[in-house]
Enzyme design. Structure first.
Site, mmCIF file in Angstrom:
data_model
loop_
_atom_site.group_PDB
_atom_site.id
_atom_site.type_symbol
_atom_site.label_atom_id
_atom_site.label_comp_id
_atom_site.label_asym_id
_atom_site.label_seq_id
_atom_site.Cartn_x
_atom_site.Cartn_y
_atom_site.Cartn_z
ATOM 1 N N ASP A 1 -27.639 11.975 18.517
ATOM 2 C CA ASP A 1 -26.795 12.422 19.627
ATOM 3 C C ASP A 1 -27.660 12.928 20.784
ATOM 4 O OD1 ASP A 1 -24.336 12.802 20.874
ATOM 5 O OD2 ASP A 1 -23.931 14.732 19.919
ATOM 6 N N LYS B 1 -15.841 19.718 20.891
ATOM 7 C CA LYS B 1 -14.598 19.505 20.154
ATOM 8 C C LYS B 1 -14.402 20.586 19.091
ATOM 9 C CE LYS B 1 -14.001 14.790 20.223
ATOM 10 N NZ LYS B 1 -14.672 13.699 19.543
ATOM 11 N N ARG C 1 -18.871 24.177 25.454
ATOM 12 C CA ARG C 1 -17.720 24.010 24.579
ATOM 13 C C ARG C 1 -17.615 22.543 24.201
ATOM 14 N NH1 ARG C 1 -12.704 26.705 23.690
ATOM 15 N NH2 ARG C 1 -13.424 28.542 24.780
#
Ligand code: ADP
Ligand code: MG
Length: 317
Positions: free
Chosen positions: A153, A40, A38
């Site tokens: 990322d 944002k 999970r």
């Protein structure tokens, strides 16, 4: 993010996708069996394709974020996955669905979880496994960079494994921050997690493929030592540690690996992006090839190692 939100093109966003986006409810094709992660703006759920019994990971991406329409960003994430479809180190996109709230990307399931688990565990991986995982990560990164894509990322939470133990092969996931370079002008953005991003990103300086190689250095450090090299007690301290390249190489943790490991990491964690080796250059580092017996491949015969054929990849000159 501010500068680039005006036009998708200057932001390095991709707009074209091939995978059809089905308006059918995905629940009629898959049975959802649990939650995998999970973030944002996304939830990832494990699901089973009813027709085949095969497991997949469904990433539910919210189209509206902070009251803004972000469908273009989601389409971009999908387009990047498609652009990297031919590379085995990047997670495969199987199908896509759309509801009022979400676009759902049905992804190849990586059953081994995040390599993050191997960075915080009491029992760290043996060096021979770490170098294999880093080689595979570099293969994926090299492929992206050849396609003018930067991930931006890369962190142990976004490198998954196909099976848990012994660790399987890596799959790079989470292309939400990935960008295409060189379309129009420079790319400057503040994004990613400070602990894992290069100083030029924190300083709002131009982003290049070298930014990803910094993150590979951070990942290698964490797999070897079980510690995050730049993590401070707060955000401020982390920023300072990154921009001063304040790294501790004295740790006893390095005693368990060869000196070549420190040499490899030192070459990546350098402030000036232009002084970092490329993914292809990293692949030639001796740390990654200390166990030649593991690099042999039966179909190539005993005389040609994987190193000779660069892991089946064609390296740019
Ligand atoms: P976010 O953008 O929210 O970080 P990610 O794509 O990184 O979303 O997914 C969040 C987490 O969900 C991952 O860190 C991982 O633990 C899990 N996950 C994502 N994709 C897969 C997958 N294909 N197979 C198994 N787990 C996954
Ligand atoms: Mg993620």
């Amino acid at each position: 993010r501010r500068l680039d939100s005006r036009s998708g093109l200057s932001a390095g966003l991709l707009g074209e996708t091939q995978t059809p986006i089905s308006p059918e409810p995905m629940e009629s094709v898959y049975e959802i069996t649990g939650e995998l992660g999970r973030g944002k703006f996304a939830v990832v759920k494990r699901c089973i394709e009813k027709a085949t019994g095969k497991a997949f990971a469904a990433k539910f991406l919210r189209k509206r974020r902070r009251g803004r329409d972000c469908r273009a960003e989601v389409i971009h994430e999908m387009a990047v996955l498609e652009a990297a479809r031919n590379n085995a180190r990047v997670v495969n996109l199987h199908a896509a669905y759309e509801t009022d709230h979400d676009i759902v990307l049905v992804l190849e399931y990586a059953a081994g979880g995040e390599i993050f688990d191997h960075c915080v565990s009491e029992e760290l991986l043996p060096e021979v496994q770490i170098t294999r995982l880093i080689r595979q990560t570099l293969e994926g990164v090299h492929y992206l960079h050849q396609s003018n894509l930067v991930h931006l990322d890369l962190k142990p939470q976004n490198i998954l494994l196909t099976s848990p133990s012994p660790p399987g092969d890596i799959k790079i996931v989470d292309f939400g921050l990935a960008r295409r370079l060189g379309a129009v002008g420079e790319l400057r953005e503040i994004l990613g997690t400070p602990e894992y991003v290069a100083p030029e990103i924190l300083n709002y300086e131009p982003i290049t493929t070298a930014s990803d190689l910094w993150s590979v250095g951070v990942i290698a450090y964490m797999l070897v030592t079980g510690e995050s090299p730049f993590a401070g007690d707060d955000k401020q301290e982390t920023y300072l540690n990154v921009s001063q390249v304040n790294v501790d190489y004295s740790r006893e943790a390095f005693a368990r690996v060869s000196e070549l490991a420190v040499d490899f990491i030192r070459k990546l964690l350098v402030k000036a992006p232009e002084d970092r080796p490329s993914a292809a250059e990293c692949m030639a580092h001796p740390w990654l090839w200390q166990h030649p017996q593991l690099c042999q491949s039966p179909d190539l015969g005993p005389t040609r190692s994987l190193r000779d054929r660069n892991c089946g990849m064609k390296w740019a000159a």
